[in-house]
Design an enzyme around this catalytic site. Sequence first.
Site, PDB file in Angstrom:
ATOM      1  CG  HIS A 160      -2.137  -0.820   1.077  1.00  0.00           C
ATOM      2  ND1 HIS A 160      -3.307  -0.367   0.523  1.00  0.00           N
ATOM      3  CD2 HIS A 160      -2.348  -2.113   1.391  1.00  0.00           C
ATOM      4  CE1 HIS A 160      -4.195  -1.340   0.525  1.00  0.00           C
ATOM      5  NE2 HIS A 160      -3.638  -2.412   1.040  1.00  0.00           N
TER       6      HIS A 160
ATOM      7  CE  LYS B  58      -6.852  13.968  -0.108  1.00  0.00           C
ATOM      8  NZ  LYS B  58      -6.764  12.753  -0.875  1.00  0.00           N
ATOM      9  NE  ARG B  59      -4.939  10.095   9.833  1.00  0.00           N
ATOM     10  CZ  ARG B  59      -4.619   9.171  10.731  1.00  0.00           C
ATOM     11  NH1 ARG B  59      -5.302   8.046  10.802  1.00  0.00           N
ATOM     12  NH2 ARG B  59      -3.626   9.369  11.576  1.00  0.00           N
TER      13      ARG B  59
ATOM     14  CE  LYS C   7      -3.344  10.850   2.823  1.00  0.00           C
ATOM     15  NZ  LYS C   7      -4.124  10.182   1.751  1.00  0.00           N
TER      16      LYS C   7
ATOM     17  CB  THR D 158     -10.271   5.051  -1.940  1.00  0.00           C
ATOM     18  OG1 THR D 158      -9.954   5.365  -0.575  1.00  0.00           O
ATOM     19  CG2 THR D 158      -9.538   3.806  -2.369  1.00  0.00           C
TER      20      THR D 158
ATOM     21  CE  LYS E 191     -14.103   6.690   0.129  1.00  0.00           C
ATOM     22  NZ  LYS E 191     -13.445   7.059   1.406  1.00  0.00           N
TER      23      LYS E 191
HETATM   24  C1  LIG Z   1     -12.160   7.263   1.649  1.00  0.00           C
HETATM   25  C2  LIG Z   1     -11.682   7.609   2.991  1.00  0.00           C
HETATM   26  C3  LIG Z   1     -10.315   7.799   3.226  1.00  0.00           C
HETATM   27  C4  LIG Z   1      -9.280   7.721   2.134  1.00  0.00           C
HETATM   28  O1  LIG Z   1      -9.139   8.996   1.558  1.00  0.00           O
HETATM   29  P1  LIG Z   1      -7.905   9.382   0.623  1.00  0.00           P
HETATM   30  O2  LIG Z   1      -8.290  10.697   0.080  1.00  0.00           O
HETATM   31  O3  LIG Z   1      -7.811   8.321  -0.431  1.00  0.00           O
HETATM   32  O4  LIG Z   1      -6.702   9.436   1.497  1.00  0.00           O
HETATM   33  C5  LIG Z   1      -9.908   8.109   4.509  1.00  0.00           C
HETATM   34  N1  LIG Z   1     -10.792   8.234   5.509  1.00  0.00           N
HETATM   35  C6  LIG Z   1     -12.114   8.087   5.316  1.00  0.00           C
HETATM   36  C7  LIG Z   1     -13.044   8.260   6.456  1.00  0.00           C
HETATM   37  C8  LIG Z   1     -12.602   7.761   4.055  1.00  0.00           C
HETATM   38  O5  LIG Z   1     -13.922   7.588   3.878  1.00  0.00           O
END
Ligand SMILES: *Cc1c(COP(=O)(O)O)cnc(C)c1O
Length: 865
Positions: free
Chosen positions: A414, A605-606, A611, A713, A717
């Site tokens: 990952h 995101k984190r 990022k 991911t 979304k």
């Molecule tokens: C989808 C999701 C992530 C992943 O987000 P990235 O932008 O791909 O880092 C992290 N936390 C939550 C709660 C999510 O739903």
Amino acid sequence: MTVTKGKTPATNVASADNLSAVNNAEEVKQKPVAKTKAKTAKRTAKKPVANKSTANAKITDCDPCDTLAATFERQFHGALCRDEQAVNDIYSALASTVKSQLLPQWRETRLKDNQYQQKQIAYLSLEFLMGRTLGNALLSLDLTQETNDALTDYSANLETLQEAELDAGLGNGGLGRLAACFLDSCANLDLSVVGYGIRYEYGMFKQKLVDGYQVEQPDRWLREGNPWEVRMANHAITVPFFGHTESYVDPEGHRHYVWVDTQDVQAVPHDMPVPGFKNGRINTLRLWKAEATDDFDLAEFNDGDYTEAVARKNLAEQITMVLYPNDASENGKELRLRQQYFLSSASLQDILQRYITVFGQDFSRFSELNVMQLNDTHPSIAVPEMMRLLMDNYGLAWDQAWDITSKSVAYTNHTLLPEALERWPVRMLKNMLPRILDIIYEINARYLEEVAHQWPGDNHKLASMSIIEEGPEPHVRMAYLAIVASFSVNGVAGLHTDLLKKGLFKDFYQLWPQKFNNKTNGVTPRRWLAHCNPRLADLLNRRLGEQWVTDLTQLTALNAFTDDKAFMKQWQQVKFDNKVDLAKLVLEECNVSFDPAMMFDVQVKRIHEYKRQLLNILHVIHLYQRIVAGDTEGLQPRCVLIGGKAAPGYAMAKQIIKLANNVAHMVNSDPVVTPYLRFAFLPNYNVSAMEKICPGTDLSEQISTAGKEASGTGNMKFMMNGAMTIGTLDGANIEMLEEVGEENFFLFGLNADQVSQLKTNYNPQQFIQQSTALQQVLTMLKSGHFNLVEPGIFDSIIHAIEDPFDQWMIAADFEAYKVAQDKVSQAYADQQHWTQMSIRNTAASGRFSSDNTISAYRDEIWLAK
Ligand SMILES: *Cc1c(COP(=O)(O)O)cnc(C)c1O
């Protein structure tokens, strides 16, 4: 730590008792009771009141054949009503009701799968970021309407009740959420898959903001109980720790090893249902809870040290107490290794017991009928554990055991970030898992022979590829262990897999090219479209029918409507209404007023330097400066939202949160600025928050330094829900761009090759000199404009931007980012065109359904069905 001194070797050969339990799915608690009058009884009172006489009735006494409304009524009246009409109590009653409705199908699925008629997949993961269960269960079981009807006389509606459920936050971010999306798709595709994880008592911490700083609070998500889980006490499994290894030679001259004087911990399964979408399959997420064995430290009892012995029980139970809140960085804590072994051992023993129930101890068909997919290296200690179980417990020879193990384990990588690669000190393993360390050494010795054969005389290769990293403190390289033992090694997006083959795992790719493959991540369209965006789902259903829910590629049909004025209007209305909802959330959580007429620009995101939330904040400062200077020509009014948690020990990430909040304060308190710009940091980003955020977003920020984000991911979304992306050529962005076309994507910045080129002699000043905007932003930051009463607090951030060793290359990408954002503004000004692009994004998102990803795992790795 614990508990039971293993008086006998740690051989956990399945007992007859255990075996019979495996098939006793009936113990999924439910005792059919005679149909009661409740079925037809009419509620008399408008507001149900707790019935004292039945208040202690068993909550599990519900008849799955009964109607939902009747069961719900009985649940509510009979058992749970502590506080009349309290939302939490109604929620608990409803959740128990829905669970009772799915028990028969769940049991049927289990019984069928126990017969081994199809390949069994075990998805091993230290994280499952499931979020809430109720809404998704109702959708999958097609019970939403019936539930709404059953609730008509109650004080809380379904939406309120869903909000009462606490998130199962058993993960950090993308990796854990991926596991959750995968389980959903596996059930949808009728695959027999068990998710194996840990039932953390405390999930991902709750993030509060105090003075703009992140403060962590414990997430006691099990406080009110978990109505969805079923405790399977008689499937408990014993996991050994500590002790030492002994060996003996049998009469035939074979040497055998035994792990003795172990301290044993019980692993008790708590099963959660994973319903397929209206297809009758209900898979299982099996979460292990650590408990002291019953006969813990009997010797101490006898010594009269009763209270000491009882107190020590806690040490065993500590193993599953808390999720480590680090995302994309390894941790090295001993308790974390204990969690990893605990999960791996319990899960493998469980898998072996199920196999033995059908085939006995003839393991010749095991690898043909089982795959264990490792979600990153976190459960990779399963490799030597599998060897141990097969050899020490079932008497297989090394070669047989290796043949089985290496044909049934597959590994998903990952990350490319070196700080995230797990390495465990040999010393720690020697103490905690002595037998496991023996086996790792043996695996390494045999594998290095293969390396020596491939690169004769190359000692450097031997050292660099060894599973053991030598040095003053030798370490076990878990990724290497996973690669050596796996028949499949996959990355999670095209670019990521290429970089693995060219960089991190280059030597392994040379040695075993056939092992390497790509499986681009995906997200489930059930949760991330059908459930979270009912307005859009409704519009899609009316135009396309409902097939898209299980075949997302059908969304390409939307391209036919990009000139349909009526349809575009409906599309805009859906987005607007979703923005109203999101604005409500932002107002409640941040006390900042977002105007749905403005563009909603979101990065959630984190929080991590790679990022680049910092790049986003710098751009907000740039916009702020333009507005204050009266340079608003061509500027589109926008509301910028950032959200995400920082690892508690990650100082820079926490400073970035503080900067965002301080900048937000200046922006939102200036009436000259707010007509053009509003900025908020949303605390406690989690799955449930994302369910409200992605439907209401216009612009999705996916701006990581190229080559650093394995896939992402969140990007998918947003795309599914009709947001435009501003992004770099990183992770799955590249494939999204490929699907939707450059004209429907705001691309900017260095690519991965350019980043690694530039790294060798990066000079941020050169980029700063070329960007007036960046100069002005830095000047203002340095002036202390955002921290007048807190001098110096952002010095580390300023320093990082100007550091020639800034591997995230903020300065290098700023100007290109700004230019791309200007294009966003221009594009948003033309709402017709923006709407067309939005439709095209949703239309092109079919490839990023996790159904698609899981079909590829099924066909190319698991070879199932
Ligand atoms: C989808 C999701 C992530 C992943 O987000 P990235 O932008 O791909 O880092 C992290 N936390 C939550 C709660 C999510 O739903």
